[in-house]
Scaffold this motif. Structure first.
Motif, PDB file in Angstrom:
ATOM      1  N   THR A 169       0.824  -1.243   0.105  1.00  0.00           N
ATOM      2  CA  THR A 169      -0.040  -0.073   0.092  1.00  0.00           C
ATOM      3  C   THR A 169       0.804   1.136   0.007  1.00  0.00           C
ATOM      4  O   THR A 169       0.507   2.355  -0.413  1.00  0.00           O
ATOM      5  N   LYS A 170       2.061   1.130   0.340  1.00  0.00           N
ATOM      6  CA  LYS A 170       2.990   2.561   0.364  1.00  0.00           C
ATOM      7  C   LYS A 170       4.172   2.227  -0.007  1.00  0.00           C
ATOM      8  O   LYS A 170       4.916   1.124   0.067  1.00  0.00           O
ATOM      9  N   PRO A 216       1.800   6.546  -1.445  1.00  0.00           N
ATOM     10  CA  PRO A 216       1.190   5.394  -1.756  1.00  0.00           C
ATOM     11  C   PRO A 216       2.095   4.788  -3.002  1.00  0.00           C
ATOM     12  O   PRO A 216       2.957   5.367  -3.679  1.00  0.00           O
ATOM     13  N   THR A 256       0.734   3.022  -5.339  1.00  0.00           N
ATOM     14  CA  THR A 256      -0.186   2.565  -6.260  1.00  0.00           C
ATOM     15  C   THR A 256       0.569   2.536  -7.838  1.00  0.00           C
ATOM     16  O   THR A 256       1.759   3.428  -8.216  1.00  0.00           O
ATOM     17  N   THR A 266      -0.437  -6.092   4.649  1.00  0.00           N
ATOM     18  CA  THR A 266      -1.221  -6.367   3.303  1.00  0.00           C
ATOM     19  C   THR A 266      -1.177  -7.733   2.771  1.00  0.00           C
ATOM     20  O   THR A 266      -1.947  -8.373   2.028  1.00  0.00           O
ATOM     21  N   GLY A 275      -7.467  -4.372  -1.106  1.00  0.00           N
ATOM     22  CA  GLY A 275      -8.144  -2.916  -0.585  1.00  0.00           C
ATOM     23  C   GLY A 275      -9.346  -2.821   0.033  1.00  0.00           C
ATOM     24  O   GLY A 275      -9.764  -2.025   0.766  1.00  0.00           O
TER      25      GLY A 275
END
Length: 306
Positions: free
Chosen positions: A12-13, A32, A34, A117, A197
């Motif tokens: 996530t980060k 993030p 992403t 995660t 998520g």
């Protein structure tokens, strides 16, 4: 200034730390992760370098880069990604993100376990061979991770409902988290968006239920601890060295119940091992790798001039 840069790329980060040669921290940021994919390695290297360069203090230049990356799950993949950084002109050491835990703890050897995660354990044999266990993703496994805990808790709650058992607190916690009125609505909410998520943020509801006395929730937590202990057992059976298990990740650090249950199981299965909850950011391990790589390069350069 030529600086040492560490990067910890999780599910996530992305954590980036920039350190001066004397150890002073010049930048420490989290953004993030992403868009991160560990392959193809050329794209992965560019993705990270773009983000590192965006946070480098003005005038700083990367002397060495240490990277712990989710998705680098074999020694060969890590080597290919390191080579991709090298081809871009950046000296780099690349490991799986769980392999950052041992150097972050200031240890030369040990087993790193992440439960956040995702979940994975990483160690190394006496000859330096890197060993992995777990990390297969939340669909197939990643037991002990936030999404897997929610997956198993939802299955347990719905199975109990099917059996006509009264709610012991787990079902109501999950219903409240997802804003569902009835079990069919919970099933739809979980099934309609089967992503980490969507599932992961419901994990605190499971621990809330366990703390309130839900036997179903406690069984899910115990099962997660069992699986995390099994990862360590598998690595030791393959020759993982070290006397310390260093644990990190949002779930095991943020939920003392899971950490305590894991400590109990490790104590029973491996009484010679110590469990240490990492109390510094794993990115510190990435900086340690960058420093070691930079020192090794300097030693080689000196030897070549002799």
């Amino acid at each position: 200034m030529r600086v040492l840069v560490g990067a910890d790329i999780g599910g996530t980060k992305l954590a980036i730390r920039v350190a001066a040669p004397d150890g002073a921290i010049r930048a420490d940021v989290e953004i993030p992760s992403t868009g991160w994919e560990a392959a193809p390695v050329e794209r992965a290297a560019r993705w990270l370098l773009d983000r590192v360069n965006s946070v480098l203090p003005a005038g700083d230049e990367i002397a060495a880069l240490g990277v712990g990356a989710q998705g680098c799950d074999t020694q060969e993949h890590c080597a290919r990604l390191a080579a991709a950084f090298e081809s871009s002109g950046t000296a780099a050491t690349v490991v799986n993100d769980a392999a950052l835990l041992v150097p972050a703890a200031g240890l030369a050897s040990g087993i790193g376990v992440i439960a956040g995660t995702g979940s994975i354990a990483v160690g190394a044999a006496a000859d330096g061979t890197v060993l992995f266990a777990g990390g297969w993703g939340w669909v197939l496994g990643d037991e002990g991770s936030a999404p897997a805990i929610v997956r198993e808790a939802t299955k347990a709650a719905l199975a109990a409902y099917d059996a006509g058992q009264p709610d012991d607190g787990l079902l109501s916690q999950l219903l409240a988290h997802y804003g569902a009125a009835e079990p069919p609505g919970l099933a739809r909410a979980v099934n309609d968006l089967p992503t980490s998520g969507s599932w992961g943020p419901a994990a605190p509801a499971v621990f809330t239920a366990a703390a309130a006395g839900s036997a179903l929730a406690l069984a899910v937590v115990d099962d997660a601890a069992d699986h995390l202990c099994t990862l360590v057992t598998r690595l030791r059976a393959r020759g993982a060295a070290g006397s310390t298990v260093v644990v990190a990740g949002s779930v095991v650090i943020g939920q003392p119940l899971l950490a305590d249950r894991l400590r109990d199981r490790l104590g029973a299965a491996h009484p010679d091992l110590d469990l240490r909850l990492l109390d510094v950011p794993p990115v510190a391990g990435a900086v340690a790798l960058a420093r070691a790589g930079h020192q090794a390069a300097g030693t080689r350069a000196t030897a070549n001039h002799l």
